[in-house]
Design a protein around this motif. Structure first.
Motif, PDB file in Angstrom:
ATOM      1  N   LYS A 127     -12.356  -3.077  10.103  1.00  0.00           N
ATOM      2  CA  LYS A 127     -13.171  -2.998   8.882  1.00  0.00           C
ATOM      3  C   LYS A 127     -13.937  -1.670   8.794  1.00  0.00           C
ATOM      4  O   LYS A 127     -14.967  -1.556   8.134  1.00  0.00           O
ATOM      5  CB  LYS A 127     -14.183  -4.163   8.769  1.00  0.00           C
ATOM      6  CG  LYS A 127     -13.626  -5.528   9.122  1.00  0.00           C
ATOM      7  CD  LYS A 127     -12.409  -5.897   8.306  1.00  0.00           C
ATOM      8  CE  LYS A 127     -11.806  -7.217   8.742  1.00  0.00           C
ATOM      9  NZ  LYS A 127     -10.471  -7.453   8.169  1.00  0.00           N
ATOM     10  N   TYR A 130     -26.781 -12.602   5.259  1.00  0.00           N
ATOM     11  CA  TYR A 130     -25.974 -12.710   6.482  1.00  0.00           C
ATOM     12  C   TYR A 130     -26.331 -11.606   7.476  1.00  0.00           C
ATOM     13  O   TYR A 130     -26.500 -11.852   8.669  1.00  0.00           O
ATOM     14  CB  TYR A 130     -24.480 -12.644   6.149  1.00  0.00           C
ATOM     15  CG  TYR A 130     -23.615 -12.644   7.395  1.00  0.00           C
ATOM     16  CD1 TYR A 130     -23.331 -13.837   8.058  1.00  0.00           C
ATOM     17  CD2 TYR A 130     -23.123 -11.453   7.934  1.00  0.00           C
ATOM     18  CE1 TYR A 130     -22.570 -13.843   9.222  1.00  0.00           C
ATOM     19  CE2 TYR A 130     -22.372 -11.448   9.097  1.00  0.00           C
ATOM     20  CZ  TYR A 130     -22.089 -12.649   9.729  1.00  0.00           C
ATOM     21  OH  TYR A 130     -21.348 -12.650  10.891  1.00  0.00           O
ATOM     22  N   GLN A 131     -26.456 -10.404   6.980  1.00  0.00           N
ATOM     23  CA  GLN A 131     -26.792  -9.254   7.826  1.00  0.00           C
ATOM     24  C   GLN A 131     -28.157  -9.455   8.494  1.00  0.00           C
ATOM     25  O   GLN A 131     -28.326  -9.200   9.695  1.00  0.00           O
ATOM     26  CB  GLN A 131     -26.816  -8.006   6.938  1.00  0.00           C
ATOM     27  CG  GLN A 131     -27.006  -6.696   7.642  1.00  0.00           C
ATOM     28  CD  GLN A 131     -26.856  -5.528   6.677  1.00  0.00           C
ATOM     29  OE1 GLN A 131     -26.503  -5.722   5.516  1.00  0.00           O
ATOM     30  NE2 GLN A 131     -27.120  -4.334   7.140  1.00  0.00           N
ATOM     31  N   THR A 138     -23.151  -2.265   9.332  1.00  0.00           N
ATOM     32  CA  THR A 138     -23.449  -3.553   8.698  1.00  0.00           C
ATOM     33  C   THR A 138     -22.535  -4.628   9.278  1.00  0.00           C
ATOM     34  O   THR A 138     -21.307  -4.493   9.204  1.00  0.00           O
ATOM     35  CB  THR A 138     -23.228  -3.459   7.172  1.00  0.00           C
ATOM     36  OG1 THR A 138     -24.074  -2.437   6.639  1.00  0.00           O
ATOM     37  CG2 THR A 138     -23.524  -4.775   6.487  1.00  0.00           C
ATOM     38  N   THR A 152     -20.337  -5.264  14.064  1.00  0.00           N
ATOM     39  CA  THR A 152     -20.240  -4.233  13.029  1.00  0.00           C
ATOM     40  C   THR A 152     -18.895  -3.523  13.142  1.00  0.00           C
ATOM     41  O   THR A 152     -18.285  -3.499  14.218  1.00  0.00           O
ATOM     42  CB  THR A 152     -21.361  -3.186  13.188  1.00  0.00           C
ATOM     43  OG1 THR A 152     -21.151  -2.478  14.419  1.00  0.00           O
ATOM     44  CG2 THR A 152     -22.736  -3.837  13.198  1.00  0.00           C
ATOM     45  N   PRO A 153     -18.426  -2.910  12.056  1.00  0.00           N
ATOM     46  CA  PRO A 153     -17.193  -2.119  12.144  1.00  0.00           C
ATOM     47  C   PRO A 153     -17.277  -1.016  13.194  1.00  0.00           C
ATOM     48  O   PRO A 153     -16.295  -0.741  13.876  1.00  0.00           O
ATOM     49  CB  PRO A 153     -17.051  -1.541  10.728  1.00  0.00           C
ATOM     50  CG  PRO A 153     -17.713  -2.558   9.856  1.00  0.00           C
ATOM     51  CD  PRO A 153     -18.886  -3.043  10.661  1.00  0.00           C
ATOM     52  N   GLN A 170     -13.519  -3.710  -1.256  1.00  0.00           N
ATOM     53  CA  GLN A 170     -14.811  -4.262  -0.830  1.00  0.00           C
ATOM     54  C   GLN A 170     -15.718  -3.156  -0.281  1.00  0.00           C
ATOM     55  O   GLN A 170     -16.923  -3.134  -0.551  1.00  0.00           O
ATOM     56  CB  GLN A 170     -14.608  -5.335   0.234  1.00  0.00           C
ATOM     57  CG  GLN A 170     -14.134  -6.659  -0.334  1.00  0.00           C
ATOM     58  CD  GLN A 170     -14.173  -7.752   0.720  1.00  0.00           C
ATOM     59  OE1 GLN A 170     -14.044  -7.491   1.915  1.00  0.00           O
ATOM     60  NE2 GLN A 170     -14.331  -8.982   0.284  1.00  0.00           N
ATOM     61  N   ALA A 171     -15.124  -2.264   0.509  1.00  0.00           N
ATOM     62  CA  ALA A 171     -15.902  -1.147   1.055  1.00  0.00           C
ATOM     63  C   ALA A 171     -16.429  -0.263  -0.074  1.00  0.00           C
ATOM     64  O   ALA A 171     -17.564   0.234  -0.014  1.00  0.00           O
ATOM     65  CB  ALA A 171     -15.047  -0.332   2.026  1.00  0.00           C
ATOM     66  N   ARG A 205     -20.209  -7.892   9.911  1.00  0.00           N
ATOM     67  CA  ARG A 205     -19.269  -8.610   9.042  1.00  0.00           C
ATOM     68  C   ARG A 205     -18.979 -10.003   9.603  1.00  0.00           C
ATOM     69  O   ARG A 205     -18.770 -10.168  10.802  1.00  0.00           O
ATOM     70  CB  ARG A 205     -17.941  -7.851   8.941  1.00  0.00           C
ATOM     71  CG  ARG A 205     -18.051  -6.418   8.489  1.00  0.00           C
ATOM     72  CD  ARG A 205     -18.419  -6.292   7.004  1.00  0.00           C
ATOM     73  NE  ARG A 205     -18.025  -4.980   6.515  1.00  0.00           N
ATOM     74  CZ  ARG A 205     -18.747  -3.870   6.672  1.00  0.00           C
ATOM     75  NH1 ARG A 205     -19.899  -3.932   7.304  1.00  0.00           N
ATOM     76  NH2 ARG A 205     -18.321  -2.718   6.197  1.00  0.00           N
ATOM     77  N   GLU A 206     -18.926 -10.966   8.706  1.00  0.00           N
ATOM     78  CA  GLU A 206     -18.542 -12.317   9.124  1.00  0.00           C
ATOM     79  C   GLU A 206     -17.135 -12.313   9.705  1.00  0.00           C
ATOM     80  O   GLU A 206     -16.840 -13.024  10.664  1.00  0.00           O
ATOM     81  CB  GLU A 206     -18.621 -13.282   7.937  1.00  0.00           C
ATOM     82  CG  GLU A 206     -20.042 -13.648   7.542  1.00  0.00           C
ATOM     83  CD  GLU A 206     -20.070 -14.731   6.492  1.00  0.00           C
ATOM     84  OE1 GLU A 206     -19.731 -15.890   6.810  1.00  0.00           O
ATOM     85  OE2 GLU A 206     -20.426 -14.411   5.342  1.00  0.00           O
ATOM     86  N   SER A 207     -16.260 -11.501   9.116  1.00  0.00           N
ATOM     87  CA  SER A 207     -14.862 -11.457   9.576  1.00  0.00           C
ATOM     88  C   SER A 207     -14.742 -10.877  10.981  1.00  0.00           C
ATOM     89  O   SER A 207     -13.702 -11.019  11.629  1.00  0.00           O
ATOM     90  CB  SER A 207     -14.017 -10.630   8.602  1.00  0.00           C
ATOM     91  OG  SER A 207     -14.576  -9.334   8.442  1.00  0.00           O
ATOM     92  N   ASN A 254     -20.864   1.215   8.063  1.00  0.00           N
ATOM     93  CA  ASN A 254     -20.192   0.781   9.297  1.00  0.00           C
ATOM     94  C   ASN A 254     -21.138   0.132  10.304  1.00  0.00           C
ATOM     95  O   ASN A 254     -20.680  -0.418  11.304  1.00  0.00           O
ATOM     96  CB  ASN A 254     -19.479   1.971   9.952  1.00  0.00           C
ATOM     97  CG  ASN A 254     -18.235   2.379   9.200  1.00  0.00           C
ATOM     98  OD1 ASN A 254     -17.542   1.543   8.621  1.00  0.00           O
ATOM     99  ND2 ASN A 254     -17.953   3.671   9.179  1.00  0.00           N
TER     100      ASN A 254
END
Length: 279
Positions: free
Chosen positions: A119, A24-25, A232, A241-242, A199-200, A234-236, A230
């Motif tokens: 995130k 995904y990344q 990376t 990125t965070p 998860q982190a 995220r799909e969410s 941070n």
């Protein structure tokens, strides 16, 4: 797809997988690959790339955690601070807090935070896992940020029942005796109640596998790991990125206070080599 096109894609994909990046990344940061995440998995399954499925970082799974921490014994600490009390607040965003322990060779511990909306992941090195050491990090952050900014960012914190969090009043009370946060506790053995942080931690353990001694770590090393996590996507966060999400909501000054920096997408490394290369 021609052999030339396949080699070109492999030249992008395989080195990034070796750096611990997820399909995904890679797809998010390289739209020129012109393929879906599913297609990338298929190519890996078929052995068309140098990287193999076995090289992919493991997906996090959640199991009830065996409790190895010294737990809070003073039950009065939990009055009006239970997870049921926290749930009644119906918060859309808050901060989760925990500690990650070194191997038995070292007393050093990481105090970790996770911002559920952005995130965003933070980690701070403690020489010993004590209530006083945790309080010291809170005080240091408040000094850097200012009391009211600290209150704005850390308004509500959810944590576990480790003894290092056994003095919530000391953590909640700021340098000028102003309340700077509100602490709540998960139910016993329910680490999934702060699943974002779990998860982190999975990403953290890609760089610092279980059994790793933190004795050699400096805060500079920890900041480096945090910056890579941070950076990376995220799909969410719809591919953001965070770091970028937090830049929007928390602002540059706060990220500077956290000593965070953006890492170039193709330099993100979530393997133990990240620290080995910097020593």
């Amino acid at each position: 797809m021609t052999k030339h096109e396949l080699r070109k894609k492999d030249g992008i994909v395989s080195p990034l997988i070796e750096q611990g990046q997820s399909p995904y990344q890679i797809i998010t940061n390289h739209p020129e690959l012109d393929m879906s995440v599913r297609s990338l998995y298929t190519y890996l399954d078929q052995g068309l790339f140098t990287a193999r499925n076995i090289d992919l970082k493991r997906k996090p799974g959640f199991k009830p955690r065996k409790c190895h921490k010294t737990q809070i014994t003073n039950r009065t600490v939990f009055e009006k601070r239970l997870f049921s009390d926290f749930s009644e607040l119906r918060l859309s965003s808050f901060v989760e807090m925990d500690t990650v322990h070194s191997s038995r060779e070292s007393n050093k511990t990481l105090l970790t935070f996770f911002f559920t909306k952005e995130k965003l992941f933070l980690a701070f090195l403690l020489n010993r896992c004590t209530k006083g050491a945790v309080r010291l990090i809170f005080d240091r952050l408040e000094k850097r940020m200012g009391t009211y900014e600290f209150l704005s960012v850390f308004e509500y914190i959810l944590t576990d029942r480790g003894s290092e969090f056994g003095d919530p009043v000391a953590l909640e009370t700021g340098l000028d005796e102003i309340q700077r946060t509100s602490i709540y506790y998960c139910d016993p053995m329910r680490s999934g109640q702060k699943g974002g942080l779990e998860q982190a931690h999975t990403m953290l353990r890609m760089v610092l596998p279980k059994g790793t001694s933190f004795e050699f770590l400096t805060q500079w090393d920890v900041n480096l790991i945090v910056n890579h996590i941070n950076s990376t996507p995220r799909e969410s966060l719809n591919g953001s990125t965070p770091y970028d999400a937090a830049l929007e909501t928390l602002g540059k000054e706060t990220l500077n206070a956290f000593q965070l920096k953006r890492i170039d997408p193709d330099l993100v490394n979530l393997t133990p080599k990240l620290i080995r290369f910097n020593h």
